[in-house]
Motif scaffolding. Structure first.
Motif, PDB file in Angstrom:
ATOM      1  N   PHE A 133      37.025 101.186  23.452  1.00 22.72           N
ATOM      2  CA  PHE A 133      35.907 100.160  23.704  1.00 22.72           C
ATOM      3  C   PHE A 133      36.263  98.863  23.156  1.00 22.72           C
ATOM      4  CE2 PHE A 133      34.003 104.417  23.703  1.00 22.72           C
ATOM      5  CZ  PHE A 133      33.349 104.441  24.895  1.00 22.72           C
ATOM      6  N   GLU A 134      37.008  98.560  21.951  1.00 21.85           N
ATOM      7  CA  GLU A 134      37.324  97.301  21.622  1.00 21.85           C
ATOM      8  C   GLU A 134      38.497  97.387  20.716  1.00 21.85           C
ATOM      9  OE1 GLU A 134      33.815  97.396  21.894  1.00 21.85           O
ATOM     10  OE2 GLU A 134      33.595  98.978  20.297  1.00 21.85           O
ATOM     11  N   TYR A 135      39.669  97.039  21.037  1.00 21.20           N
ATOM     12  CA  TYR A 135      40.806  96.882  20.072  1.00 21.20           C
ATOM     13  C   TYR A 135      41.544  95.874  20.477  1.00 21.20           C
ATOM     14  CZ  TYR A 135      42.745  99.063  24.316  1.00 21.20           C
ATOM     15  OH  TYR A 135      43.200  99.562  25.713  1.00 21.20           O
ATOM     16  N   SER A 137      30.032  96.662  21.069  1.00 19.09           N
ATOM     17  CA  SER A 137      30.750  97.393  19.856  1.00 19.09           C
ATOM     18  C   SER A 137      30.801  98.796  19.869  1.00 19.09           C
ATOM     19  CB  SER A 137      30.656  96.633  18.380  1.00 19.09           C
ATOM     20  OG  SER A 137      31.736  96.841  17.606  1.00 19.09           O
ATOM     21  N   GLY A 138      30.575  99.404  21.030  1.00 17.61           N
ATOM     22  CA  GLY A 138      30.406 100.635  21.200  1.00 17.61           C
ATOM     23  C   GLY A 138      29.069 101.260  20.058  1.00 17.61           C
ATOM     24  N   MET A 139      27.983 100.299  20.525  1.00 17.06           N
ATOM     25  CA  MET A 139      26.945 100.665  19.549  1.00 17.06           C
ATOM     26  C   MET A 139      25.943 101.572  20.094  1.00 17.06           C
ATOM     27  SD  MET A 139      24.378  98.039  17.486  1.00 17.06           S
ATOM     28  CE  MET A 139      25.466  97.580  15.971  1.00 17.06           C
ATOM     29  N   ASN A 144      28.121 103.594   8.268  1.00 15.00           N
ATOM     30  CA  ASN A 144      27.120 102.981   8.963  1.00 15.00           C
ATOM     31  C   ASN A 144      26.703 103.038  10.463  1.00 15.00           C
ATOM     32  OD1 ASN A 144      25.368 102.478   6.924  1.00 15.00           O
ATOM     33  ND2 ASN A 144      26.271 100.255   6.753  1.00 15.00           N
ATOM     34  N   THR A 145      27.697 104.218  10.917  1.00 16.08           N
ATOM     35  CA  THR A 145      27.726 104.572  12.139  1.00 16.08           C
ATOM     36  C   THR A 145      26.999 105.670  12.287  1.00 16.08           C
ATOM     37  OG1 THR A 145      29.582 106.315  12.103  1.00 16.08           O
ATOM     38  CG2 THR A 145      29.947 104.031  12.549  1.00 16.08           C
ATOM     39  N   THR A 146      26.615 106.256  13.498  1.00 10.49           N
ATOM     40  CA  THR A 146      25.817 107.415  13.919  1.00 10.49           C
ATOM     41  C   THR A 146      26.725 108.740  13.553  1.00 10.49           C
ATOM     42  OG1 THR A 146      26.766 107.434  16.194  1.00 10.49           O
ATOM     43  CG2 THR A 146      24.340 106.511  16.026  1.00 10.49           C
ATOM     44  N   GLY A 147      27.966 108.670  13.342  1.00 15.96           N
ATOM     45  CA  GLY A 147      28.920 109.650  12.794  1.00 15.96           C
ATOM     46  C   GLY A 147      28.450 109.918  11.263  1.00 15.96           C
ATOM     47  N   HIS A 181      36.828 101.162   8.920  1.00 19.15           N
ATOM     48  CA  HIS A 181      37.166 100.954  10.249  1.00 19.15           C
ATOM     49  C   HIS A 181      37.078 102.435  10.926  1.00 19.15           C
ATOM     50  CE1 HIS A 181      38.415  96.970  10.195  1.00 19.15           C
ATOM     51  NE2 HIS A 181      39.109  97.127   8.851  1.00 19.15           N
ATOM     52  N   ALA A 182      36.917 102.697  12.090  1.00 18.27           N
ATOM     53  CA  ALA A 182      36.751 103.891  12.627  1.00 18.27           C
ATOM     54  C   ALA A 182      38.202 104.693  12.737  1.00 18.27           C
ATOM     55  CB  ALA A 182      36.235 103.797  14.316  1.00 18.27           C
ATOM     56  N   THR A 183      39.206 103.718  12.834  1.00 13.68           N
ATOM     57  CA  THR A 183      40.538 104.380  12.746  1.00 13.68           C
ATOM     58  C   THR A 183      41.074 105.107  11.437  1.00 13.68           C
ATOM     59  OG1 THR A 183      41.370 102.417  12.598  1.00 13.68           O
ATOM     60  CG2 THR A 183      41.643 103.345  14.709  1.00 13.68           C
ATOM     61  N   MET A 200      33.211 111.735  14.659  1.00 14.16           N
ATOM     62  CA  MET A 200      33.165 110.718  15.566  1.00 14.16           C
ATOM     63  C   MET A 200      32.771 110.720  17.038  1.00 14.16           C
ATOM     64  SD  MET A 200      35.026 107.478  15.537  1.00 14.16           S
ATOM     65  CE  MET A 200      35.331 107.757  13.760  1.00 14.16           C
ATOM     66  N   ASP A 201      32.573 109.561  17.742  1.00 14.08           N
ATOM     67  CA  ASP A 201      32.341 109.351  19.197  1.00 14.08           C
ATOM     68  C   ASP A 201      33.453 110.059  20.029  1.00 14.08           C
ATOM     69  OD1 ASP A 201      31.185 107.395  17.484  1.00 14.08           O
ATOM     70  OD2 ASP A 201      30.316 106.560  19.342  1.00 14.08           O
ATOM     71  N   LEU A 202      33.068 111.088  20.806  1.00 11.49           N
ATOM     72  CA  LEU A 202      33.884 111.695  21.716  1.00 11.49           C
ATOM     73  C   LEU A 202      34.862 110.764  22.308  1.00 11.49           C
ATOM     74  CD1 LEU A 202      35.182 114.263  22.986  1.00 11.49           C
ATOM     75  CD2 LEU A 202      33.186 113.955  24.578  1.00 11.49           C
ATOM     76  N   THR A 232      23.881 113.491  22.081  1.00 12.17           N
ATOM     77  CA  THR A 232      24.084 112.827  23.238  1.00 12.17           C
ATOM     78  C   THR A 232      23.685 111.222  22.707  1.00 12.17           C
ATOM     79  OG1 THR A 232      22.034 113.507  23.955  1.00 12.17           O
ATOM     80  CG2 THR A 232      23.762 114.394  24.915  1.00 12.17           C
ATOM     81  N   GLU A 233      24.339 110.225  23.188  1.00  9.80           N
ATOM     82  CA  GLU A 233      24.057 108.938  22.628  1.00  9.80           C
ATOM     83  C   GLU A 233      24.348 107.954  23.886  1.00  9.80           C
ATOM     84  OE1 GLU A 233      25.872 108.094  19.054  1.00  9.80           O
ATOM     85  OE2 GLU A 233      25.601 110.098  18.014  1.00  9.80           O
ATOM     86  N   GLU A 234      23.537 107.094  23.828  1.00 13.49           N
ATOM     87  CA  GLU A 234      23.826 105.927  24.828  1.00 13.49           C
ATOM     88  C   GLU A 234      24.104 104.537  24.011  1.00 13.49           C
ATOM     89  OE1 GLU A 234      20.704 106.922  28.344  1.00 13.49           O
ATOM     90  OE2 GLU A 234      20.110 105.844  26.678  1.00 13.49           O
ATOM     91  N   TYR A 235      25.239 103.939  24.528  1.00 15.16           N
ATOM     92  CA  TYR A 235      25.610 102.636  24.062  1.00 15.16           C
ATOM     93  C   TYR A 235      24.821 101.590  24.793  1.00 15.16           C
ATOM     94  CZ  TYR A 235      30.032 104.921  22.231  1.00 15.16           C
ATOM     95  OH  TYR A 235      30.900 105.509  21.548  1.00 15.16           O
ATOM     96  N   GLY A 236      24.798 100.421  23.883  1.00 14.79           N
ATOM     97  CA  GLY A 236      23.802  99.320  24.552  1.00 14.79           C
ATOM     98  C   GLY A 236      24.383  98.121  23.849  1.00 14.79           C
TER      99      GLY A 236
HETATM  100  N1  ARG Z   1      28.366 104.506  18.278  1.00 16.80           N
HETATM  101  C1  ARG Z   1      28.626 104.692  16.883  1.00 16.80           C
HETATM  102  C2  ARG Z   1      27.317 103.971  16.337  1.00 16.80           C
HETATM  103  O1  ARG Z   1      26.811 103.024  16.992  1.00 16.80           O
HETATM  104  C3  ARG Z   1      29.773 103.892  16.192  1.00 16.80           C
HETATM  105  C4  ARG Z   1      30.090 102.640  16.874  1.00 16.80           C
HETATM  106  C5  ARG Z   1      31.280 101.934  16.058  1.00 16.80           C
HETATM  107  N2  ARG Z   1      31.868 100.874  16.871  1.00 16.80           N
HETATM  108  C6  ARG Z   1      32.749 100.395  16.338  1.00 16.80           C
HETATM  109  N3  ARG Z   1      33.208  99.122  17.159  1.00 16.80           N
HETATM  110  N4  ARG Z   1      33.571 100.529  15.376  1.00 16.80           N
HETATM  111  O2  ARG Z   1      27.089 103.843  15.211  1.00 16.80           O
END
Ligand code: ARG
Length: 260
Positions: free
Chosen positions: A48-50, A101-103, A151-154, A176-178, A194-196, A219-223
């Motif tokens: 999504f962003e890197y 940001s994949g939010m 602080n992510t949905t995970g 960081h997600a990584t 983690m997000d699939l 199930t999640e939706e990004y906005g």
């Molecule tokens: N989708 C998840 C959330 O909203 C994780 C998003 C993390 N995004 C990122 N760029 N690190 O909590």
């Protein structure tokens, strides 16, 4: 007496110059500001962003989409790479105008920001080391060390499992997600939540290291997130999303990162 008149005359001239010369200049300056769309993202969330190591550019699905939205709106897009943990406060402080940001759209976040219409679906999965078959679903996280991005949905999902009585040994929260994946690889964690699509990208980048357990369990939706006061920009962005979906640009970006 004459001196005073001269002084008043001079003051009037100065005032006129300020109003008629600097006024428009300053207005133009604020106008150009509105022609720049400043985007905040935590660019450690492929695909999504890197940071593209080869080009040194910030890239990914969200950023291509934001650049296309900018082009659609006739706005220059400036991307800021910021830390996830402070990403909403940074938006509210005016450091950027949009979070891409994949939010995930959540009710809690909706208390403080406005979200665009959803632009993609995602869901959470459990990831383990390849060949580790002890964990078959959320219940099996009892007694296991779970790594997440803070602080992510995970993070939220793992915390909720704990609250519901699944006795997770520890939840390790990273900036960081990584990082959770490294923790898993090193054997310092047993599972990642983690997000699939992000888990998929990690598996692709590290062949033979990880495996996804079952299907996504949310199930999640990004906005895209904006300040609540920015309703005009929100409407424009939603309109741009409709256009980009209708004219094939969205599909093109989708294919670039996710294939058919
Ligand atoms: N989708 C998840 C959330 O909203 C994780 C998003 C993390 N995004 C990122 N760029 N690190 O909590």
């Amino acid at each position: 007496m004459k001196k005073k008149t001269l002084l008043y005359g001079l003051l009037i001239v100065v005032a006129l110059v300020v109003v008629f010369v600097f006024g428009p200049v300053m207005q133009a300056a604020t106008k150009t500001d509105r022609n720049v769309l400043v985007v905040g993202c935590d660019a450690a969330f492929p695909p999504f962003e890197y940071l593209d190591e080869e080009t040194g550019e910030l890239t990914g699905f969200d950023l291509d989409l934001m650049r296309a939205i900018g082009a659609e709106l006739g706005m220059e897009v400036v991307i800021k790479n910021v830390s996830w943990d402070g990403i909403i406060p940074g938006l509210l402080a005016g450091n950027y105008d949009v979070i891409a940001s994949g939010m995930t759209i959540t009710e809690e976040r909706q208390q403080v920001v406005n979200f665009s219409d959803p632009y993609i679906n995602a869901g959470l999965v459990i990831v383990t080391r390849a060949g580790d078959n002890r964990i078959k679903g959320p219940e099996d996280l009892a007694g296991k060390r779970v790594a997440v991005q803070i602080n992510t949905t995970g993070d939220l999902a793992a915390t909720e499992m704990q609250e519901k009585g699944i006795k997770i040994a520890s939840i390790k929260r990273f900036n960081h997600a990584t990082d959770p994946f490294l923790e898993l690889k090193n054997g310092a964690a047993d599972a990642v939540v983690m997000d699939l699509p992000v888990a998929g990208a990690q598996i692709k980048a590290n062949p033979g290291q990880y495996q996804i357990i079952g299907e996504a369990f949310t199930t999640e939706e990004y906005g895209l997130a904006l300040r609540k006061s920015d309703t005009e920009l929100l409407a424009k962005i939603n309109q741009a999303l409709v256009t980009l979906k209708a004219n094939g640009t969205y599909d093109e970006i989708y294919r670039k990162y996710f294939g058919e």
